[in-house]
Structure formats: C-alpha cells, structure tokens
Design an enzyme around this catalytic site. Structure first.
Site, PDB file in Angstrom:
ATOM      1  N   ASN A  44       0.834  -1.212   0.000  1.00  0.00           N
ATOM      2  CA  ASN A  44       0.000   0.000   0.000  1.00  0.00           C
ATOM      3  C   ASN A  44       0.868   1.261   0.000  1.00  0.00           C
ATOM      4  O   ASN A  44       0.596   2.230  -0.712  1.00  0.00           O
ATOM      5  CB  ASN A  44      -0.896   0.037   1.252  1.00  0.00           C
ATOM      6  CG  ASN A  44      -1.913  -1.089   1.287  1.00  0.00           C
ATOM      7  OD1 ASN A  44      -2.229  -1.680   0.253  1.00  0.00           O
ATOM      8  ND2 ASN A  44      -2.427  -1.392   2.466  1.00  0.00           N
ATOM      9  N   SER A 220      -9.355  10.884  12.346  1.00  0.00           N
ATOM     10  CA  SER A 220     -10.174  12.015  11.895  1.00  0.00           C
ATOM     11  C   SER A 220      -9.737  13.335  12.537  1.00  0.00           C
ATOM     12  O   SER A 220     -10.196  14.408  12.139  1.00  0.00           O
ATOM     13  CB  SER A 220     -11.645  11.741  12.223  1.00  0.00           C
ATOM     14  OG  SER A 220     -11.775  11.569  13.618  1.00  0.00           O
ATOM     15  N   GLY A 249      -3.841   4.894   6.732  1.00  0.00           N
ATOM     16  CA  GLY A 249      -2.584   5.183   7.423  1.00  0.00           C
ATOM     17  C   GLY A 249      -1.385   4.946   6.503  1.00  0.00           C
ATOM     18  O   GLY A 249      -0.407   5.687   6.532  1.00  0.00           O
ATOM     19  N   ASP A 250      -1.468   3.903   5.688  1.00  0.00           N
ATOM     20  CA  ASP A 250      -0.385   3.620   4.728  1.00  0.00           C
ATOM     21  C   ASP A 250      -0.270   4.753   3.713  1.00  0.00           C
ATOM     22  O   ASP A 250       0.830   5.162   3.330  1.00  0.00           O
ATOM     23  CB  ASP A 250      -0.654   2.303   3.995  1.00  0.00           C
ATOM     24  CG  ASP A 250      -0.752   1.130   4.956  1.00  0.00           C
ATOM     25  OD1 ASP A 250      -0.066   1.162   5.998  1.00  0.00           O
ATOM     26  OD2 ASP A 250      -1.518   0.201   4.672  1.00  0.00           O
ATOM     27  N   CYS A 280      -8.124   8.751   0.027  1.00  0.00           N
ATOM     28  CA  CYS A 280      -8.072   7.288   0.186  1.00  0.00           C
ATOM     29  C   CYS A 280      -9.308   6.751   0.920  1.00  0.00           C
ATOM     30  O   CYS A 280      -9.887   5.743   0.508  1.00  0.00           O
ATOM     31  CB  CYS A 280      -6.784   6.929   0.927  1.00  0.00           C
ATOM     32  SG  CYS A 280      -6.592   5.195   1.292  1.00  0.00           S
TER      33      CYS A 280
HETATM   34  O1  RIB Z   1      -2.929  -1.096   6.592  1.00  0.00           O
HETATM   35  C1  RIB Z   1      -3.877  -1.787   5.858  1.00  0.00           C
HETATM   36  C2  RIB Z   1      -3.375  -3.148   5.524  1.00  0.00           C
HETATM   37  O2  RIB Z   1      -3.240  -3.882   6.709  1.00  0.00           O
HETATM   38  C3  RIB Z   1      -4.315  -3.968   4.670  1.00  0.00           C
HETATM   39  O3  RIB Z   1      -4.136  -3.749   3.298  1.00  0.00           O
HETATM   40  C4  RIB Z   1      -4.027  -5.370   5.122  1.00  0.00           C
HETATM   41  O4  RIB Z   1      -3.331  -6.120   4.179  1.00  0.00           O
HETATM   42  C5  RIB Z   1      -3.243  -5.249   6.411  1.00  0.00           C
HETATM   43  O5  RIB Z   1      -1.948  -5.588   6.235  1.00  0.00           O
END
Ligand code: RIB
Length: 305
Positions: A44, A220, A249-250, A280
């Site tokens: 991600n 949020s 978060g990613d 996102c």
């Molecule tokens: O941060 C989200 C991710 O956490 C998801 O895509 C899932 O794969 C987990 O690893």
C-alpha cells in the site's frame, strides 16, 4: 538522477467482507460484498508513493499461489518497480478484513510469504532518497534494511503498524521518523494517548529511546508531528465522507515520505499526507484507493493552508 524511495515490506491479498457489526463470540452474522483486493502495508505504501509520482521500488516476498500475480499486477499498475521483490514457495500473505458500517475495520493477518525472507537480504541503496518500513515482515529484515540505510546515509521512516510487540531497542536509534497511530503509540510506550498533551508526552518518551521525529496519526483529528528539537506541528484532517479506512494510514505515511524525498517543508508534507489520506478513505480497498498526484493537488488547491 532523481532519488527514488525503497519500500521494504509486506504484500497481502485482502479478503474483504462488509458487516453491520462485529459478531459476538459464538454468534453468526450475515456479510455482503465479499471481495479480494490487493493490500499489505508495504505494498500500500509503495503504491501510494508511486501514484504520487515518486520513483518507487518495492522489496517484498510473494507466494506461489493464485494471489501473487494479481498483487504484482496491481503494484506494477500503480507504477512500482518490483525488481527488488522475490517469489517464495508457499502462500502469499493474506489479511481477513471485516469492514464495518462507517468505514472502520478489524483485520486478521496471515503472514505467509511476508515471513519467508532469506536470512541476509541485500538492499541496493544507490540514488535512494529514503527507506520506508512497516512491521508485517520479520524484525531482522527491518533491522538489516535500517542498518544498510544508516551506512549509506539514507533516512529511514518506519510506520509502526503491523505488529503490537515493542520495537527492539537497538532498532529505535536507526529510525529517523517513526509514525504510529494513537493506539500503537500507547502500546509502544505504555502511556495514555487520549489527548494532544498525552500524545506529545508519549512521543517524547519514544524520542528518549533514540528515535528521531515522531509523526502521530490521529485519524479524523489529523496528525501531530513531534521533531526531536523544536515545536510540534499540528495538522487537522480534511473532513470527508468515510467509506473505508483500510490503507489510509499507509497512504498517509507513503505521502509524507514522498514529501520528505522531494525536500518539502514539514508543513507541506503534512498537508500532502492529510490530503492523500482524505482521498483514500472515500474509496473501497487499500491499494486500489491510493490517489494520484493530480487528485491530491486538486484537493489541496481548494483547502486553505
Ligand atoms: O494497513 C492496511 C493493511 O493492513 C491492509 O491492506 C491489510 O493487508 C493489512 O496488512
């Protein structure tokens, strides 16, 4: 030559099901819209950075099952260079995601190939502007990547998601930026993180153990950036209609790291990260929800700075 980002981390097939609420022990509930989507914190974050236009390489491990090819395709489609990745025997990583009404999720993770790294991986850090880590792969791989980056003078950013265990003490001083959310920060420090004052105190506690900047994701409520010296910087989240928080978060950490490699000010990086995360969360899925640079620039252009 333009600097690239190296993301070292996990790739998962995200097995989604939408539910009204979490089942109680022993209870059976109906689910709907079951789907498999590409995800994994490393994948991600790599997709987030590449979609924002930064040359991005991903070092991960894919299994030998039917989940591997679609994951590779999704990453390559986002523009990620997969040359540092490898295939290993056995299942690809899987995440079982229970998506509840309102966009919150609960996740059960099966590591699979993400846990099947060789003992001494090598990382090519020529022209690398930053190394981005998370915690869904073995800690010794993160340690090896962080040591290699430190030796090459490349900054290391770690997103703290993926493992609730403490970060080993010898790894902390190798991390130039760590980015936990509030609950991860509470677990890492054993301190409360219910308001900004508590979050700041917990961030300072992590810094006392050797980490550099602490970038706390507050959902949020936005984020709080705590540099080692100087004043903390607070950025509010952009208010949007939330569909699915998975991967937000990613997206945030990936976008912040893009700003770091591009030499933006802290203020600009935080705005970039909050805008990317705001886009996102309005879409279903983790990796497929990462916005493009023009989408983010469009949102930023209508948001006062
Ligand atoms: O941060 C989200 C991710 O956490 C998801 O895509 C899932 O794969 C987990 O690893």
């Amino acid at each position: 030559m333009a600097k690239h980002l190296l993301v070292v981390g996990s790739a998962n097939a995200d097995l989604y099901v939408e539910i009204q609420r979490l089942p109680l022990p022993g209870e059976t509930l109906p689910g709907r819209n079951a789907a498999v989507r590409p995800g994994g914190k490393g994948a991600n974050q790599a997709a987030a950075a590449a979609r924002l236009g930064l040359p991005t390489r991903f070092a991960g491990r894919f299994g030998s099952d039917a989940f591997a090819a679609p994951l590779r395709e999704a990453l390559a489609g986002a523009g990620v260079d997969l040359s540092p990745s490898r295939d290993v025997p056995g299942p690809t990583g899987q995440a079982f995601i229970l998506l509840q009404q309102g966009g919150e999720n609960s996740i059960v993770l099966v590591g699979g190939a993400n846990r099947a790294w060789e003992e001494h991986p090598r990382f090519d850090l020529a022209d690398c502007g930053a190394v981005l880590l998370q915690r869904e792969i073995p800690e010794n791989i993160n340690r090896a990547a962080a040591h290699a980056a430190r030796a090459a003078g490349v900054p290391v950013v770690m997103d703290c998601g993926g493992d609730d265990e403490p970060i080993p003490g010898d790894l902390l001083p190798l991390l130039d930026v760590v980015s936990p959310n509030e609950s991860e920060l509470a677990r890492l420090t054993g301190m409360p993180t219910e308001d900004d004052r508590q979050v700041l105190a917990a961030a300072r506690c992590l810094q006392a153990k050797g980490v550099g900047t602490v970038l706390v994701k507050l959902g949020s409520r936005g984020c709080l950036l705590v540099p080692r010296s100087g004043e903390p910087v607070r950025q509010l989240a952009f208010k949007v209609n939330v569909v699915d928080t998975t991967g937000a978060g990613d997206c945030f950490t990936g976008a912040y790291t893009v700003g770091l490699v591009e030499g933006m000010s802290e203020h600009q990086r935080l705005r970039l990260a909050c805008a990317a995360a705001a886009l996102c969360v309005q879409r279903l899925g983790a990796l497929p929800s990462m916005p493009t640079r023009s989408e983010v620039d469009g949102l930023l252009s209508v948001m006062p700075s």
